[in-house]
Design a protein around this motif. Sequence first.
Motif, mmCIF file in Angstrom:
data_model
loop_
_atom_site.group_PDB
_atom_site.id
_atom_site.type_symbol
_atom_site.label_atom_id
_atom_site.label_comp_id
_atom_site.label_asym_id
_atom_site.label_seq_id
_atom_site.Cartn_x
_atom_site.Cartn_y
_atom_site.Cartn_z
ATOM 1 N N PRO A 154 0.823 -1.230 0.000
ATOM 2 C CA PRO A 154 0.000 0.000 0.000
ATOM 3 C C PRO A 154 0.848 1.267 0.000
ATOM 4 C CG PRO A 154 -0.038 -1.053 2.165
ATOM 5 C CD PRO A 154 0.660 -2.004 1.245
ATOM 6 N N ARG A 155 0.361 2.274 -0.719
ATOM 7 C CA ARG A 155 1.033 3.564 -0.781
ATOM 8 C C ARG A 155 -0.018 4.662 -0.694
ATOM 9 N NH1 ARG A 155 4.266 2.187 -6.367
ATOM 10 N NH2 ARG A 155 5.150 0.170 -5.696
ATOM 11 N N PRO A 156 0.334 5.800 -0.168
ATOM 12 C CA PRO A 156 -0.644 6.890 -0.078
ATOM 13 C C PRO A 156 -0.972 7.454 -1.468
ATOM 14 C CG PRO A 156 1.533 7.653 0.596
ATOM 15 C CD PRO A 156 1.636 6.170 0.430
ATOM 16 N N VAL A 157 -2.217 7.882 -1.628
ATOM 17 C CA VAL A 157 -2.676 8.481 -2.876
ATOM 18 C C VAL A 157 -2.494 9.994 -2.787
ATOM 19 C CG1 VAL A 157 -4.663 8.872 -4.384
ATOM 20 C CG2 VAL A 157 -4.319 6.627 -3.307
ATOM 21 N N GLY A 204 -19.112 3.409 -16.302
ATOM 22 C CA GLY A 204 -19.453 4.666 -15.640
ATOM 23 C C GLY A 204 -19.625 4.496 -14.146
ATOM 24 N N PHE A 205 -20.282 3.419 -13.764
ATOM 25 C CA PHE A 205 -20.487 3.183 -12.331
ATOM 26 C C PHE A 205 -19.192 2.767 -11.632
ATOM 27 C CE2 PHE A 205 -24.838 2.710 -13.976
ATOM 28 C CZ PHE A 205 -25.473 3.626 -13.157
ATOM 29 N N THR A 206 -18.327 2.065 -12.367
ATOM 30 C CA THR A 206 -17.034 1.735 -11.760
ATOM 31 C C THR A 206 -16.199 3.004 -11.587
ATOM 32 O OG1 THR A 206 -16.078 1.231 -13.934
ATOM 33 C CG2 THR A 206 -17.011 -0.603 -12.705
ATOM 34 N N SER A 207 -16.404 3.981 -12.455
ATOM 35 C CA SER A 207 -15.708 5.260 -12.274
ATOM 36 C C SER A 207 -16.145 5.929 -10.974
ATOM 37 C CB SER A 207 -15.992 6.188 -13.461
ATOM 38 O OG SER A 207 -15.431 5.683 -14.648
ATOM 39 N N LEU A 208 -17.434 5.826 -10.671
ATOM 40 C CA LEU A 208 -17.920 6.401 -9.416
ATOM 41 C C LEU A 208 -17.327 5.689 -8.212
ATOM 42 C CD1 LEU A 208 -21.715 7.090 -10.111
ATOM 43 C CD2 LEU A 208 -19.819 8.725 -10.054
ATOM 44 N N ALA A 209 -17.031 4.389 -8.383
ATOM 45 C CA ALA A 209 -16.444 3.644 -7.268
ATOM 46 C C ALA A 209 -15.080 4.216 -6.884
ATOM 47 C CB ALA A 209 -16.302 2.170 -7.637
ATOM 48 N N VAL A 210 -14.409 4.845 -7.841
ATOM 49 C CA VAL A 210 -13.112 5.465 -7.536
ATOM 50 C C VAL A 210 -13.268 6.540 -6.457
ATOM 51 C CG1 VAL A 210 -11.183 6.785 -8.513
ATOM 52 C CG2 VAL A 210 -12.243 4.955 -9.841
ATOM 53 N N LEU A 211 -14.441 7.152 -6.403
ATOM 54 C CA LEU A 211 -14.704 8.162 -5.368
ATOM 55 C C LEU A 211 -14.574 7.569 -3.970
ATOM 56 C CD1 LEU A 211 -17.780 10.056 -6.852
ATOM 57 C CD2 LEU A 211 -15.451 10.930 -6.586
ATOM 58 N N LEU A 212 -14.986 6.313 -3.829
ATOM 59 C CA LEU A 212 -14.881 5.667 -2.517
ATOM 60 C C LEU A 212 -13.414 5.518 -2.115
ATOM 61 C CD1 LEU A 212 -17.607 2.879 -2.875
ATOM 62 C CD2 LEU A 212 -17.799 5.093 -1.714
ATOM 63 N N GLY A 213 -12.606 5.101 -3.096
ATOM 64 C CA GLY A 213 -11.183 4.974 -2.810
ATOM 65 C C GLY A 213 -10.562 6.316 -2.461
ATOM 66 N N ALA A 214 -10.997 7.368 -3.177
ATOM 67 C CA ALA A 214 -10.476 8.702 -2.889
ATOM 68 C C ALA A 214 -10.890 9.153 -1.490
ATOM 69 C CB ALA A 214 -10.980 9.690 -3.932
ATOM 70 N N GLY A 215 -12.145 8.843 -1.131
ATOM 71 C CA GLY A 215 -12.624 9.211 0.207
ATOM 72 C C GLY A 215 -11.848 8.496 1.295
ATOM 73 N N GLY A 216 -11.599 7.188 1.092
ATOM 74 C CA GLY A 216 -10.838 6.433 2.078
ATOM 75 C C GLY A 216 -9.420 6.946 2.201
ATOM 76 N N SER A 217 -8.816 7.290 1.080
ATOM 77 C CA SER A 217 -7.457 7.823 1.103
ATOM 78 C C SER A 217 -7.405 9.166 1.824
ATOM 79 C CB SER A 217 -6.936 7.975 -0.328
ATOM 80 O OG SER A 217 -6.874 6.719 -0.975
ATOM 81 N N ALA A 218 -8.443 9.979 1.619
ATOM 82 C CA ALA A 218 -8.492 11.278 2.288
ATOM 83 C C ALA A 218 -8.559 11.114 3.799
ATOM 84 C CB ALA A 218 -9.692 12.080 1.790
ATOM 85 N N GLY A 220 -7.068 8.718 5.334
ATOM 86 C CA GLY A 220 -5.840 8.070 5.782
ATOM 87 C C GLY A 220 -5.837 6.565 5.689
ATOM 88 N N TRP A 221 -6.843 5.972 5.061
ATOM 89 C CA TRP A 221 -6.914 4.514 4.947
ATOM 90 C C TRP A 221 -6.310 4.125 3.591
ATOM 91 C CZ3 TRP A 221 -11.580 1.018 3.577
ATOM 92 C CH2 TRP A 221 -11.250 -0.308 3.846
ATOM 93 N N GLN A 222 -5.052 3.682 3.605
ATOM 94 C CA GLN A 222 -4.340 3.417 2.363
ATOM 95 C C GLN A 222 -4.884 2.211 1.599
ATOM 96 O OE1 GLN A 222 -0.110 3.194 2.981
ATOM 97 N NE2 GLN A 222 0.037 5.237 3.892
ATOM 98 N N LEU A 223 -5.493 1.264 2.315
ATOM 99 C CA LEU A 223 -6.014 0.074 1.641
ATOM 100 C C LEU A 223 -7.287 0.365 0.851
ATOM 101 C CD1 LEU A 223 -5.500 -2.732 4.330
ATOM 102 C CD2 LEU A 223 -4.134 -2.271 2.293
ATOM 103 N N ALA A 224 -7.900 1.532 1.056
ATOM 104 C CA ALA A 224 -9.146 1.845 0.357
ATOM 105 C C ALA A 224 -8.942 1.846 -1.155
ATOM 106 C CB ALA A 224 -9.675 3.202 0.820
ATOM 107 N N ASP A 225 -7.831 2.395 -1.600
ATOM 108 C CA ASP A 225 -7.588 2.496 -3.044
ATOM 109 C C ASP A 225 -7.459 1.124 -3.715
ATOM 110 O OD1 ASP A 225 -7.020 4.260 -5.365
ATOM 111 O OD2 ASP A 225 -5.054 3.271 -5.286
ATOM 112 N N PRO A 226 -6.600 0.196 -3.216
ATOM 113 C CA PRO A 226 -6.529 -1.119 -3.864
ATOM 114 C C PRO A 226 -7.799 -1.939 -3.704
ATOM 115 C CG PRO A 226 -5.162 -1.073 -1.891
ATOM 116 C CD PRO A 226 -5.562 0.337 -2.170
ATOM 117 N N ILE A 227 -8.518 -1.767 -2.588
ATOM 118 C CA ILE A 227 -9.771 -2.509 -2.419
ATOM 119 C C ILE A 227 -10.799 -2.066 -3.458
ATOM 120 C CG2 ILE A 227 -11.767 -2.788 -0.891
ATOM 121 C CD1 ILE A 227 -9.821 -2.892 1.455
ATOM 122 N N VAL A 228 -10.882 -0.757 -3.681
ATOM 123 C CA VAL A 228 -11.781 -0.266 -4.727
ATOM 124 C C VAL A 228 -11.310 -0.753 -6.097
ATOM 125 C CG1 VAL A 228 -12.603 1.808 -5.916
ATOM 126 C CG2 VAL A 228 -12.578 1.732 -3.422
ATOM 127 N N GLY A 229 -9.998 -0.834 -6.288
ATOM 128 C CA GLY A 229 -9.475 -1.374 -7.543
ATOM 129 C C GLY A 229 -9.934 -2.803 -7.781
#
Length: 351
Positions: A154-157, A204-218, A220-229
């Motif tokens: 994991p790495r910070p976004v 399009g809906f998977t693009s919206l899922a990226v928002l969840l990863g961005a929210g988790g990263s904001a 401080g939860w680094q695993l949010a980005d790969p989990i959304v991936g």
Amino acid sequence: MGVRRPAPAPWKGNPVSEHRHHHHTLRHRLSHLLRPHSHQTADKVDHALESSARGIRALWVSLAVLGATALAQAVVVAASGSVALLGDTVHNAADALTAVPLGIAFVLGRRAATRRFTYGYGRAEDLAGLVIVLTIAASAAFAGWMAVERLFDPRPVQHVPAVAVAALVGFAGNEWVARYRIRVGRSIGSAALVADGLHARTDGFTSLAVLLGAGGSALGWQLADPIVGLAITAAILLVLRDAAREVFRRVLDAVDPALVDRAERALHEVAGVRGVSELRLRWIGHRLRAEVAVVVDGDATVRRAHAIAVDAEHALLHAVPGLTAALVHADPAPVPGETDPHLTLAHHAHA
């Protein structure tokens, strides 16, 4: 615009009828009331070319919109390092590139039939559908691999707000393309184009899922980005399943049973048709063809049986959307004690 057609072979038995007719649009309905409509070869070919031209235009417009979307997202991926957005970007780029095989297929489909390809080149569209399925599968594999790798490392976004904006851009671009492709695909009867549109809608809906990863990263939860991936990868696999099912059905000559029902009802309403002994429909690209055997009075003259076959063909062309050609064969109604006229063909039947 027309094409030269070979002269018909001499008649050798039961009446056979074949011609083409364009789809019964609202404009055609109005013109039908004002003047007799035409079933000439030029009209048939012009409609085929028009439908292919619409498909090609839809593909290049989609390529431009999704290409611009993916390019904008790629800039943000390079700056942020988000694997969720990377997966979405790769998938959007792959979706844009599917316009290439479909475009080639539409161009091939406009070529005239030859003595080798007697049905024309419409099936190239089905091959393009297979290429699209493989492209979706490859994008899913790449997105999943990148997400798993980041899950274990994991790495910070960076630039989280820009990631969120890129996600919204991806949704808007995909939804616009989805609506456009589906509308045109259904209008011209292209399963591959409709499948590609459904694919874009899910993107399009998977693009919206990226928002969840961005929210988790904001937060401080680094695993949010790969989990959304990984979630995006799962969504791509669902699209893959639906697209593969649609394309393989078309490759295996599947048609909507409702079209068969409409064809049967139309045939039974034709004066002189006493029954329908055989009815087959198949798609060749985005054009539908029919092969029909109708039962007529056994004492009917050849001219009368031919007239019934023509009326049956005409009824089919008006009743079945997308139908551009029909081959109608007339069988005499059986009488008690009469030998089956098809008995000489029995030893050719396959088990």
